[in-house]
Design an enzyme around this catalytic site. Structure first.
Site, PDB file in Angstrom:
ATOM      1  N   GLU A 427      15.532  49.795  91.671  1.00  0.00           N
ATOM      2  CA  GLU A 427      14.602  50.603  92.082  1.00  0.00           C
ATOM      3  C   GLU A 427      14.026  51.856  91.073  1.00  0.00           C
ATOM      4  OE1 GLU A 427      15.589  52.584  95.636  1.00  0.00           O
ATOM      5  OE2 GLU A 427      13.879  53.932  95.624  1.00  0.00           O
ATOM      6  N   ASP A 500      18.480  53.432  95.803  1.00  0.00           N
ATOM      7  CA  ASP A 500      18.927  54.647  95.983  1.00  0.00           C
ATOM      8  C   ASP A 500      19.398  54.435  97.572  1.00  0.00           C
ATOM      9  OD1 ASP A 500      18.199  55.816  93.665  1.00  0.00           O
ATOM     10  OD2 ASP A 500      16.064  56.622  94.580  1.00  0.00           O
ATOM     11  N   ASP A 502      18.931  56.304 100.277  1.00  0.00           N
ATOM     12  CA  ASP A 502      18.080  57.144 101.061  1.00  0.00           C
ATOM     13  C   ASP A 502      17.334  56.131 101.864  1.00  0.00           C
ATOM     14  OD1 ASP A 502      16.173  56.318  99.384  1.00  0.00           O
ATOM     15  OD2 ASP A 502      15.856  58.338  98.731  1.00  0.00           O
ATOM     16  N   ASP A 504      14.073  55.296 101.871  1.00  0.00           N
ATOM     17  CA  ASP A 504      13.065  54.647 100.782  1.00  0.00           C
ATOM     18  C   ASP A 504      13.874  53.642 100.345  1.00  0.00           C
ATOM     19  OD1 ASP A 504      10.832  55.816 101.514  1.00  0.00           O
ATOM     20  OD2 ASP A 504      10.835  57.087  99.555  1.00  0.00           O
TER      21      ASP A 504
END
Ligand code: 0RA
Length: 637
Positions: A427, A500, A502, A504
């Site tokens: 990503e 990541d 998180d 997203d």
């Protein structure tokens, strides 16, 4: 399911094999000693309880993940017979727990394999557990026995009184056997939700005691597979409000079918035999598809929606946007195919076909409005498919999907042998840059993916293919997609998703999994898709440092520090915060990293999470974020 009335006693148990073989070659019995095999231990025990439910004796199963990653499974079935087996001179409980295949259910009565990878029996779980404790309530007493690596510590003994019946098995998987000991809550929850859908009114509870605040979920569905279909179509716009349902029982076994169309482009048709997800299909699925295609075409012609000159609607067109569950139960299921998930019993083809033909024809006659919508949608699908084919041919002619034109962003590896190589799907460009510096370029390739790749679920095939990110993934992997898919052309046998930690990142991971699920399912079936596990924390003590991959590890690492030690704690918000050395050390070095292998069930769950997120409703999105609240704390608000 009606109750079986045959009585059962210790002498009926057949003796087949000892447990030494299981410890020597665990893979032969549970598939692997990785996370998949670990979770199969739980399924094996739960499936025994589900067998009791199928036989009509058990209504509730409780599963607890304890703080030390041991597992308890408690059911309220008949309990395991406790009397001495005359030939073997030990209790039937001990026989069931120490002798392979001694489930006691091979007399031809009842549905014997409810699930389990190979239906191998609880003795396999015992053989592969460092410790196991069984408690049986039966004959007015509570009986107990403990084992160590499959060997009993003492004979079965009564330890108390009870008027009820049932079994509680607590086990700790052997760390000498398994590469990992951590159970994944979502994996277990997904499985038990599915089991509960398939067994109407069976209550399965899952409790996770590893969290400070134990997490509890209850799965119980009065609607059975109708609820399953509703669940799949949750947050999707449907064509008719109630799922269609029919069932029948014959000498061949029983069949249940439920289906409902949504406005989407993809289909979710799942077929089960004795609660086993038959990923490779088989006779029951063939019967369903034949009946569906024929019945809808017949109806369309009779109603004049299809004209004489028109071609028949294809099965694929009819199944566009269809959510369906086919669940058959039969006495002697034959499982075939590469992963033994293809039903072979020929009698099931005809049975399913006739039930679906009759049930669906009736439904269409009685519900003319949805019937017309279903047929019109199929006709539209046929048109769209023809257009997509053209678009694909055009794209192919331009050479966009050929492996000879590798995407510019791909940093390829030097080795050409696919079995030895891997590609990281990363990503973001900055993390992609770090990964390129960190990698071992001989066998590790890096493909950075920018932002959110296209939503393959909503966009039709032709639009998805015009996305640069999707094209890059397809050409880098080399297999092509859909009808042209060829696993032999895979350029890597590991595709590792690295996002990541998180919200997203979770979202993008869902997207990429959905992409594989829809366009290259065989990559998942072969076990080629993985998820990287970057750390969440770095603890630095002077010159030394340590990484923690979750809250529990962090707590344990901090607890281990000698009193008064000074340390600093770094929280990683994203991959970009790690320098290349750290990224290598924590996430990419094959000798140190942990990878999660993705299963079809994971992908299915991802797709579900994904539609929840993309839907118009706010509630499911809020729920997703709350579920990932741990990650959300990193959001800069
Ligand atoms: C052997 C025979 C019978 C039941 C079971 C085993 C049994 C095994 C497990 C494992 C977990 N829960 C279980 N519940 C039952 C049949 C008993 C009878 O005929 O009464």
């Amino acid at each position: 399911m009606s109750a079986q009335t045959n009585s059962y006693s210790g002498k009926d148990i057949q003796v087949l094999e000892g447990l030494e073989a299981v410890r020597k070659r665990p893979g032969m019995y549970i598939g692997s000693t990785g996370p998949k095999g670990l979770h199969h231990l739980v399924y094996e025990v739960v499936d025994n309880a589900v067998d009791e439910a199928l036989a009509g004796y058990c209504t509730a199963v409780e599963v607890v993940i304890h703080a030390d990653d041991s597992i308890s499974v408690t059911d309220n079935g008949r309990g395991i017979p406790v009397e001495k087996n005359v030939k073997l001179k030990k209790s039937t409980v001990e026989v069931v727990l120490t002798i392979l295949h001694a489930g006691g259910k091979f007399g031809g009565e009842g549905y014997k394999v409810s699930g389990g990878l190979h239906g191998v029996g609880v003795s396999v779980v015992n053989a592969l557990s460092k410790e196991l404790r069984v408690e049986v309530k039966r004959e007015g007493s509570i009986w107990m026995q403990e084992y160590e690596r499959g060997k009993p510590k003492a004979p079965l003994a009564a330890i108390g009184k009870s008027k009820s019946t049932g079994v509680k098995i607590t086990f700790l998987p052997d760390d000498e056997i398994f590469e990992t000991s951590a159970f994944d809550y979502d994996t277990l929850a997904t499985r038990f939700r599915e089991t509960a859908f398939l067994n109407k009114n069976l209550k399965i509870t899952l409790t996770d005691e590893r969290e400070l605040e134990p997490r509890v979920e209850e799965f119980k569905y009065a609607g059975g597979i109708v609820d399953f279909v509703k669940y799949i179509n949750e947050n999707k716009e449907t064509i008719h409000s109630k799922p269609i349902y029919f069932e029948a029982e014959g000498p061949e076994g029983s069949v249940e079918v439920s289906l409902q169309w949504n406005m989407g482009y993809s289909d979710s048709v799942l077929a089960f035999a004795n609660n086993i997800n038959t990923h490779e299909g088989g006779t029951h699925l063939d019967g369903f598809k034949n009946a569906l295609t024929r019945t809808i075409n017949d109806y369309a012609r009779r109603q004049g929606i299809l004209k004489e000159k028109d071609d028949n609607l294809s099965g694929e067109d009819i199944r566009e946007g269809l959510a369906a569950i086919i669940s058959v139960k039969l006495r002697d299921p034959q499982f075939e195919g590469q992963t033994k998930t293809k039903l072979g019993n020929t009698e099931m083809r005809g049975l399913v076909q006739s039930i679906v033909t009759q049930g669906l024809a009736e439904y269409l006659e009685e519900h003319p409005k949805p019937a017309r919508l279903i047929v019109t949608k199929s006709a539209q699908a046929a048109k769209a498919r023809a257009a997509a084919r053209k678009a694909r041919e055009l794209t192919r002619r331009k050479g966009l999907l050929e492996s000879s034109t590798l995407p510019g962003k791909l940093a390829d590896c030097s080795i050409r042998e696919a079995a030895l190589t891997e590609v990281y799907l990363v990503e973001g460009d900055s993390a992609g840059g770090s990964a390129k510096q960190a990698r071992d370029r001989s066998f590790q390739a890096i493909l950075p993916l920018r932002g959110k790749i296209l939503n393959v679920e909503r966009a039709g095939l032709s639009r998805a293919l015009s996305s640069e990110e999707i094209q890059a993934m397809i050409t880098a992997i080399g297999t092509n997609i859909g009808e042209e898919f060829d696993i032999e052309q895979a350029r890597y046998h590991k595709a590792i998703i690295m996002t990541d930690a998180d919200v997203d990142g979770a979202h993008i991971r869902c997207l990429i999994l959905t992409f594989f699920y829809r366009f290259m399912p065989e990559m998942i079936e072969r076990g080629y898709i993985y998820i990287a596990q970057p750390p969440l924390f770095k603890i630095t003590m002077g010159k030394k440092h340590e990484y923690a991959y979750n809250d529990k590890q962090l707590q344990m690492a901090l607890a281990r520090l000698p009193e008064g030690t000074k340390y600093s704690l770094q929280r990683y918000k994203g991959l970009g915060e790690m320098n290349p050395e750290q990224l290598w050390e924590t996430t990419m070095d094959p000798s140190k990293r942990t990878l999660l292998q993705v299963t079809i069930d994971d992908a299915l769950a991802a797709e579900k999470a994904f539609t929840d997120l993309m839907g118009d409703q706010v509630e499911p999105r809020k729920e997703f974020i709350q579920r990932h609240a741990k990650d959300v704390r990193f959001l800069d608000i």
